[in-house]
Design a protein around this motif. Sequence first.
Motif, short mmCIF file in Angstrom:
data_model
loop_
_atom_site.label_atom_id
_atom_site.label_comp_id
_atom_site.label_asym_id
_atom_site.label_seq_id
_atom_site.Cartn_x
_atom_site.Cartn_y
_atom_site.Cartn_z
N PRO A 18 6.36 149.39 56.96
CA PRO A 18 6.17 150.53 56.77
C PRO A 18 6.31 150.74 55.46
O PRO A 18 6.94 150.13 54.71
N TRP A 19 5.66 151.95 54.78
CA TRP A 19 5.91 152.48 53.23
C TRP A 19 7.27 152.86 53.07
O TRP A 19 7.87 153.47 54.06
N GLN A 20 7.60 152.72 51.77
CA GLN A 20 9.06 153.18 51.59
C GLN A 20 8.85 153.99 50.01
O GLN A 20 7.98 153.48 49.40
N ASP A 21 9.80 154.68 49.88
CA ASP A 21 9.79 155.48 48.80
C ASP A 21 10.14 154.38 47.29
O ASP A 21 9.42 154.55 46.46
N ALA A 22 10.51 153.13 47.73
CA ALA A 22 10.56 152.21 46.66
C ALA A 22 9.36 151.64 46.25
O ALA A 22 9.23 151.23 45.17
N ASP A 23 8.28 151.89 47.01
CA ASP A 23 6.88 151.41 46.61
C ASP A 23 6.21 152.04 45.82
O ASP A 23 5.00 151.87 45.54
N ILE A 24 6.63 153.47 45.56
CA ILE A 24 6.21 154.58 44.85
C ILE A 24 5.58 153.80 43.38
O ILE A 24 4.21 154.17 43.12
N PRO A 25 6.28 153.21 42.44
CA PRO A 25 5.82 152.79 41.36
C PRO A 25 4.73 151.81 41.57
O PRO A 25 3.63 151.84 40.65
N ALA A 26 4.72 151.01 42.52
CA ALA A 26 3.86 149.99 42.60
C ALA A 26 2.36 150.65 43.12
O ALA A 26 1.20 150.13 42.88
N ILE A 27 2.67 151.68 44.04
CA ILE A 27 1.24 152.32 44.44
C ILE A 27 0.62 153.07 43.09
O ILE A 27 -0.51 152.88 43.07
N VAL A 28 1.34 153.72 42.39
CA VAL A 28 0.83 154.25 41.11
C VAL A 28 0.13 153.34 40.21
O VAL A 28 -1.02 153.23 39.72
N ALA A 29 0.96 152.13 40.08
CA ALA A 29 0.20 151.06 39.18
C ALA A 29 -0.88 150.36 39.89
O ALA A 29 -1.99 150.15 39.32
#
Length: 179
Positions: A18-29
């Motif tokens: 599952p997706w996590q808030d900790a993934d946010i920077p990697a998603i943007v990148a």
Amino acid sequence: MTLTLESTPTASALTLRPWQDADIPAIVAAHRDEAMRRWSMGPIHDEDEARAWIADQDMGWADGTYLSWAIEEDRTLVGSLVIKAADPPQTFATGVGYWTVAEARGKGIASRCVETITEWLFGGQDFIAADEIELLHTVGNEGSCRVAQKCGYVLESVLPPLLPTFPDEGHRHLRRRPA
């Protein structure tokens, strides 16, 4: 729900989680990559958009229409995999979609994940009905075309542009449940 793809002699193990808030920077990148901006239906520009995108993924799980996983290799986010339930009359087949970060392309990650999720869909899971699975991509996206072919998805048709959302022609690949 988490799925694990075992390592092979030539590839690392992968985790679909599952997706996590900790993934946010990697998603943007990931969405800063030129290829992602070119082929993605909805590029993500900032952390607020990434946070909203994760919320949409969570909502899909909640209503059972859209199952989305983060693809992780060696604890690093390397892509996304999604299954979309059929939505007549828009589409009569379950859909599969994916993206990988630039550094992960060409390593077979997308094809391993698509093959695994195809087998999972056809293997008696109780989340989404799937007698046919379609894989759509923009004409010219050769990487996605290779993934479809490698995973046994047959090119069924070339789709006309559907403005404004899809300004280019598309390929519709299809794989049917084995008899």
